[in-house]
Design a protein around this motif. Structure first.
Motif, PDB file in Angstrom:
ATOM      1  N   ASP A  16       0.996  -1.198  -0.007  1.00  0.00           N
ATOM      2  CA  ASP A  16       0.128  -0.019  -0.022  1.00  0.00           C
ATOM      3  C   ASP A  16       0.779   1.182  -0.045  1.00  0.00           C
ATOM      4  N   TYR A  20      -0.087   0.078  -4.754  1.00  0.00           N
ATOM      5  CA  TYR A  20      -1.478   0.644  -5.044  1.00  0.00           C
ATOM      6  C   TYR A  20      -1.704   1.520  -3.835  1.00  0.00           C
ATOM      7  N   HIS A  21      -2.864   2.221  -4.003  1.00  0.00           N
ATOM      8  CA  HIS A  21      -3.604   3.298  -3.166  1.00  0.00           C
ATOM      9  C   HIS A  21      -5.032   2.645  -3.034  1.00  0.00           C
ATOM     10  N   THR A  23      -7.824   0.578  -3.485  1.00  0.00           N
ATOM     11  CA  THR A  23      -8.208  -0.417  -4.543  1.00  0.00           C
ATOM     12  C   THR A  23      -7.520  -0.110  -5.890  1.00  0.00           C
ATOM     13  N   HIS A  24      -6.685   0.893  -6.128  1.00  0.00           N
ATOM     14  CA  HIS A  24      -6.420   1.630  -7.128  1.00  0.00           C
ATOM     15  C   HIS A  24      -4.743   1.219  -7.446  1.00  0.00           C
ATOM     16  N   MET A  25      -4.433   0.472  -8.498  1.00  0.00           N
ATOM     17  CA  MET A  25      -3.077   0.164  -8.902  1.00  0.00           C
ATOM     18  C   MET A  25      -2.239   1.572  -9.115  1.00  0.00           C
ATOM     19  N   ILE A  26      -1.000   1.778  -8.388  1.00  0.00           N
ATOM     20  CA  ILE A  26      -0.355   2.969  -8.801  1.00  0.00           C
ATOM     21  C   ILE A  26       0.172   2.729 -10.208  1.00  0.00           C
ATOM     22  N   ALA A  29       2.848  -0.185 -11.684  1.00  0.00           N
ATOM     23  CA  ALA A  29       2.990  -1.532 -10.932  1.00  0.00           C
ATOM     24  C   ALA A  29       2.786  -2.731 -11.721  1.00  0.00           C
ATOM     25  N   ASP A  30       2.056  -2.768 -12.610  1.00  0.00           N
ATOM     26  CA  ASP A  30       1.801  -4.145 -13.269  1.00  0.00           C
ATOM     27  C   ASP A  30       2.955  -4.311 -14.250  1.00  0.00           C
ATOM     28  N   LEU A  61      -4.150  -8.326  -5.484  1.00  0.00           N
ATOM     29  CA  LEU A  61      -3.405  -7.435  -6.522  1.00  0.00           C
ATOM     30  C   LEU A  61      -3.741  -7.902  -7.789  1.00  0.00           C
ATOM     31  N   MET A  64      -6.515  -5.933  -9.340  1.00  0.00           N
ATOM     32  CA  MET A  64      -5.902  -4.505  -9.776  1.00  0.00           C
ATOM     33  C   MET A  64      -5.174  -4.797 -10.896  1.00  0.00           C
ATOM     34  N   ILE A  66      -2.139  -6.568 -11.240  1.00  0.00           N
ATOM     35  CA  ILE A  66      -0.742  -6.751 -10.795  1.00  0.00           C
ATOM     36  C   ILE A  66      -0.468  -8.223 -10.605  1.00  0.00           C
TER      37      ILE A  66
END
Length: 270
Positions: A16, A20-21, A23-26, A29-30, A61, A64, A66
């Motif tokens: 975290d 991600y923040h 439930t949203h991937m930064i 990240a993927d 993950l 999202m 990831i």
């Protein structure tokens, strides 16, 4: 400054604020995790979250976008249960916590009980009752050893901050009159558990995270390389403040995950 640091043999990655923040991937990240998989650079997702099982974390993950697998996740709940079973195999534990903590305790061969336990094992518990708190306090006064999964006072939720395991722990410590054994970041206990999982020595691993007081202090104390990403708690505007508060500084600072991926590409062990 990092030229004399050893090459990266593996990475211990915070979640975290780093990947991600909520439930949203930064962004990125993927691609970062896909790159690590493609290049076969070992890594572990390391979290102070004691509420979720490794399977839950991996599923979150994946939702999202990831890439993740349960065996790549190391939680404070797993490390706490392993710590207790290492001291006293099959010990009885009174759990103040959620499903991730109770399942970790069972998997470690511990006996869950509501009566006169050997240990009080405490994490976050969002359905905590006063009755259960009272039992925990009385058991601690009665001689039970007190183990706290992680010191986080506040954690983010969908609608704002909520009290974390450390806030419940502050109350139990005050009422129980006993200092808990701390497991999660920045404690070396979670570090030892994670390094064993990934099969590396501390000097071969790098810790990546957004929090100086937990992630970076966690890596620095163990002798790992440390890499701060300005994707979460720490930003370009507050980094000096948080370095002063934490009393440590990272080996490397990256502004975003694309910059991080590029740095890893240039410094990983081939």
């Amino acid at each position: 400054m990092t030229d004399n640091r050893p090459k990266m043999h593996g990475l211990l990655i915070d979640l975290d604020g780093t990947l991600y923040h909520g439930t949203h991937m930064i962004d990125g990240a993927d691609k970062l995790i896909s790159y690590l998989r493609d290049t076969k650079l070992p890594f572990r997702f390391v979290t102070n979250n004691s509420a979720a099982s490794p399977e839950d974390v991996a599923e979150r993950l994946l939702k999202m976008g990831i890439p993740a697998a349960a065996e790549e996740v190391c939680t404070s709940a797993q490390a706490a249960a392993g710590y207790i079973s290492g001291i006293r195999p099959g010990a009885s534990v009174f759990v103040v916590g959620e499903s991730g903590l109770t399942s970790a305790a069972r998997e470690a061969g511990l006996t869950l009980t509501d009566e006169q336990p050997d240990f009080v094992l405490q994490g976050i518990d969002r359905k905590l009752t006063y009755e259960r708190l009272t039992k925990a306090v009385r058991y601690i006064h009665g001689g039970a050893q007190y183990v706290l999964t992680n010191p986080d006072l506040l954690i983010p939720s969908g609608d704002g901050l909520i009290p974390g395991a450390g806030s419940i722990g502050a109350m139990l410590k005050a009422a129980g009159g006993k200092e808990p054994v701390l497991i999660g970041k920045p404690s070396p206990i979670l570090m030892e558990y994670t390094l064993k999982s990934i099969g590396l020595a501390a000097e071969e691993a790098w810790v990546i995270g957004d929090n100086l007081a937990t992630d970076i202090a966690f890596g620095e104390a163990a002798g790992c390389g440390t890499l701060l990403v300005l994707t979460g708690l720490t930003t370009a505007q507050n980094i000096d403040y948080y370095m002063e508060q934490a009393g440590c500084k990272p080996d490397v600072v990256c502004n975003h995950l694309e910059e991080l991926r590029s740095y890893i590409s240039d410094h990983r062990e081939i």
